[in-house]
Motif scaffolding. Structure first.
Motif, PDB file in Angstrom:
ATOM      1  N   CYS A  75       0.816  -1.230   0.000  1.00  0.00           N
ATOM      2  CA  CYS A  75       0.000   0.000   0.000  1.00  0.00           C
ATOM      3  C   CYS A  75       0.844   1.273   0.000  1.00  0.00           C
ATOM      4  N   ILE A  76       0.485   2.209  -0.869  1.00  0.00           N
ATOM      5  CA  ILE A  76       1.200   3.498  -0.895  1.00  0.00           C
ATOM      6  C   ILE A  76       0.346   4.607  -0.266  1.00  0.00           C
ATOM      7  N   ARG A  77      -0.739   4.214   0.436  1.00  0.00           N
ATOM      8  CA  ARG A  77      -1.580   5.168   1.178  1.00  0.00           C
ATOM      9  C   ARG A  77      -2.123   6.290   0.289  1.00  0.00           C
ATOM     10  N   CYS A  78      -2.684   5.888  -0.848  1.00  0.00           N
ATOM     11  CA  CYS A  78      -3.246   6.908  -1.741  1.00  0.00           C
ATOM     12  C   CYS A  78      -4.674   7.260  -1.335  1.00  0.00           C
ATOM     13  N   GLY A  79      -5.331   6.374  -0.612  1.00  0.00           N
ATOM     14  CA  GLY A  79      -6.690   6.637  -0.139  1.00  0.00           C
ATOM     15  C   GLY A  79      -7.779   6.302  -1.146  1.00  0.00           C
ATOM     16  N   ALA A  80      -7.396   5.815  -2.337  1.00  0.00           N
ATOM     17  CA  ALA A  80      -8.410   5.550  -3.376  1.00  0.00           C
ATOM     18  C   ALA A  80      -9.446   4.519  -2.924  1.00  0.00           C
ATOM     19  N   CYS A  81      -8.992   3.500  -2.192  1.00  0.00           N
ATOM     20  CA  CYS A  81      -9.946   2.452  -1.801  1.00  0.00           C
ATOM     21  C   CYS A  81     -10.969   2.970  -0.783  1.00  0.00           C
ATOM     22  N   ILE A 129      -8.366  -0.620   3.304  1.00  0.00           N
ATOM     23  CA  ILE A 129      -6.984  -0.963   3.664  1.00  0.00           C
ATOM     24  C   ILE A 129      -6.840  -1.066   5.182  1.00  0.00           C
ATOM     25  N   CYS A 183      -7.218   0.124  -6.761  1.00  0.00           N
ATOM     26  CA  CYS A 183      -5.897   0.164  -6.098  1.00  0.00           C
ATOM     27  C   CYS A 183      -4.750   0.283  -7.117  1.00  0.00           C
ATOM     28  N   PRO A 184      -3.894   1.300  -6.967  1.00  0.00           N
ATOM     29  CA  PRO A 184      -2.812   1.503  -7.946  1.00  0.00           C
ATOM     30  C   PRO A 184      -1.699   0.457  -7.876  1.00  0.00           C
ATOM     31  N   VAL A 185      -1.648  -0.313  -6.772  1.00  0.00           N
ATOM     32  CA  VAL A 185      -0.616  -1.348  -6.702  1.00  0.00           C
ATOM     33  C   VAL A 185      -1.229  -2.754  -6.737  1.00  0.00           C
ATOM     34  N   ILE A 245      -3.487  -4.456  -5.008  1.00  0.00           N
ATOM     35  CA  ILE A 245      -3.671  -5.324  -3.841  1.00  0.00           C
ATOM     36  C   ILE A 245      -5.070  -5.924  -3.961  1.00  0.00           C
ATOM     37  N   ILE A 279      -7.676  -6.463  -2.321  1.00  0.00           N
ATOM     38  CA  ILE A 279      -8.191  -6.103  -0.998  1.00  0.00           C
ATOM     39  C   ILE A 279      -9.372  -6.978  -0.577  1.00  0.00           C
TER      40      ILE A 279
HETATM   41  S1  SF4 Z   1      -6.101   1.922  -2.990  1.00  0.00           S
HETATM   42 FE1  SF4 Z   1      -4.381   0.494  -2.625  1.00  0.00          FE
HETATM   43  S2  SF4 Z   1      -2.592   1.812  -2.386  1.00  0.00           S
HETATM   44 FE2  SF4 Z   1      -4.367   3.144  -2.183  1.00  0.00          FE
HETATM   45  S3  SF4 Z   1      -4.789   3.221   0.054  1.00  0.00           S
HETATM   46 FE3  SF4 Z   1      -6.043   1.573  -0.757  1.00  0.00          FE
HETATM   47  S4  SF4 Z   1      -4.773  -0.280  -0.572  1.00  0.00           S
HETATM   48 FE4  SF4 Z   1      -3.412   1.495  -0.341  1.00  0.00          FE
END
Ligand code: SF4
Length: 461
Positions: free
Chosen positions: A311-317, A340, A371-373, A375, A377
């Motif tokens: 997770c890069i903590r982008c907040g999208a999720c 997340i 999620c940009p990476v 995951i 989830i």
């Molecule tokens: S969308 Fe993915 S990268 Fe962004 S906060 Fe959620 S888990 Fe982390």
């Protein structure tokens, strides 16, 4: 109040029917959605970029034992000091030691979820050190005595009227101040503090192994001021934030910016590689990086679930989640909220206390999609549920309920034998509490489909 899980259910119900909250969140997430659509449209082959980011993070997590020492060695080469902290207590103690040694009384701080996680402000206050948030959103929630509502936008739950009212009460500014005027006021209040403070504390969005640097992303310039005016800079960073090379920022910076706020790039991106060097004019005399574990290696030990550390903590999720949008960030009672937060908190802070968060999901999969990476989830949520059952952390009533359900579902005879009335009583007994007050329990028909079919077609057993 009862357990954390019971409190969560009560607060969730309240929040979901709080129309003001709903209006503000829908408005703010609506603005976010429009910006992100625009930002993402500029990335050519988004899917491929996500996959690349996933693979880099996968490599990092599989080699964390090598890559973290690489960062440490390179950071030390330029005079930086690394502190390894196993938990919040160790991290706070080390930070306090540095502050005390410098004889400092005031700390300026830029936005950092990790310092929220270790409750650093409360700890410092307890030791008579003023710790001042300089990010506008963080400053606002600090004035309110609240924790951040969202990992990227801490004051997302407040309208501009709420903030004008707060400033009016605290600083006597007119109630009709515009957002620009309010920002100007905060700027005036904070400027002197940067000059006075002896210590600046930040987080970091990335640790860069090959150069021994940290990268900080922000929109207000407050992190730059917090790291250049004070004589000492302490960065508190989770060990999962590492990337192999500086060149990887080429991928991670735009991905973080577009998914976090819809910007192509965040306004200020700063790379810091140790304290001020002899030939440099700016920067602190001392720079420390506190590498924080605090439960992350528990997650790393879970082969199937360790990808949550990508997770890069982008907040999208969070913004995509229908549950988050209805119950809001504070309801989770955790540092990291939303999808997340629901998957990492049970591993970092205890499965028994926080397993319920993995059930607070419709499993629609929208979090995974954005999620940009990449995951997975929603799969992680299911794995957490599995772990909770395997560790016998569910109630006896629930275990009984499901085992009877399974028995009934697997036996045609039993399904047909029990009357609708009995089935409805069983449903109410075992599931009513978790079903909530606002929903009607489904009613099972008096006779099963197979019984009615046989009756209507004159079929005998
Ligand atoms: S969308 Fe993915 S990268 Fe962004 S906060 Fe959620 S888990 Fe982390």
């Amino acid at each position: 109040m009862g357990s954390t899980a019971e409190e969560f259910l009560v607060t969730s119900e309240d929040k979901a029917f709080d129309m003001d909250h709903r209006r503000i969140i829908n408005y703010n997430i609506g603005k976010y959605d429009t910006a992100v659509d625009k930002g993402l449209s500029r990335i050519i082959n988004l899917e491929n970029t996500k996959r690349k980011a996933h693979v880099i993070k996968w490599k990092v997590m599989e080699n964390l034992d090598k890559i973290l020492p690489e960062f440490e060695a390179n950071f030390q080469k330029r005079g930086g000091k690394v502190i390894w902290a196993n938990d919040a207590e160790e991290a706070n103690r080390e930070i306090l030691n540095i502050i005390k040694k410098a004889g400092a009384k005031t700390v300026v701080k830029s936005k950092s979820m990790v310092t929220e996680e270790i409750h650093m402000n409360e700890f410092l206050e307890h030791h008579h050190i003023e710790s001042l948030e300089t990010d506008l959103g963080e400053y606002i929630v600090q004035l309110l005595g609240q924790r951040p509502y969202h990992i990227v936008t801490p004051a997302m739950h407040l309208s501009k009227e709420d903030i004008a009212k707060l400033f009016h009460e605290k600083f006597g500014t007119p109630l009709d101040f515009t957002p620009e005027q309010l920002t100007q006021k905060a700027r005036e209040l904070l400027r002197d503090k940067y000059v006075q403070a002896d210590v600046g504390i930040t987080g970091a969005n990335f640790l860069i192994a090959d150069t021994g640097s940290i990268a900080i992303t922000e929109n207000e310039g407050n992190a730059r001021l917090s790291t250049s005016f004070p004589k000492i800079h302490i960065a508190v960073v989770g060990i999962e934030k590492i990337i192999p090379t500086m060149a990887d920022l080429d991928l991670f910076w735009p991905m973080l910016a577009t998914h976090g706020t819809g910007q192509n790039l965040t306004v200020y991106n700063t790379i810091l590689s140790g304290p001020r060097q002899a030939e440099e004019t700016d920067g602190p005399d001392e720079m420390y990086v506190v590498l924080l574990d605090n439960g992350r290696t528990n997650l790393l030990a879970q082969k199937e679930q360790r990808q949550a550390l990508y997770c890069i903590r982008c907040g999208a999720c969070l913004n995509a989640c229908p549950v988050y949008k209805n119950i809001g960030g504070h309801t989770y009672e955790t540092t990291y909220s939303g999808p997340i937060g629901s998957i990492i908190t049970p591993h970092m802070a205890g499965m028994e206390e926080f397993k319920h968060l993995s059930y607070a999901s419709s499993l629609c999969g929208k979090c995974t999609e954005v999620c940009p990476v990449k995951i997975e989830i929603h799969k992680m949520l299911l794995l957490n549920r599995r772990d909770a059952v395997q560790e016998h952390l569910v109630t006896t009533k629930e275990q009984w309920g499901w085992s009877l359900w399974k028995k009934g579902m697997l036996s045609r005879k039993l399904t047909d034998f029990l009357s609708g009335k009995t089935k409805n009583i069983m449903l109410r007994t075992f599931f009513k509490k978790t079903w909530g007050h606002y929903k009607e329990m489904p009613k099972v028909a008096e006779k099963s489909f197979s019984t009615m079919f046989k009756e209507q077609n004159g079929i005998k057993d």
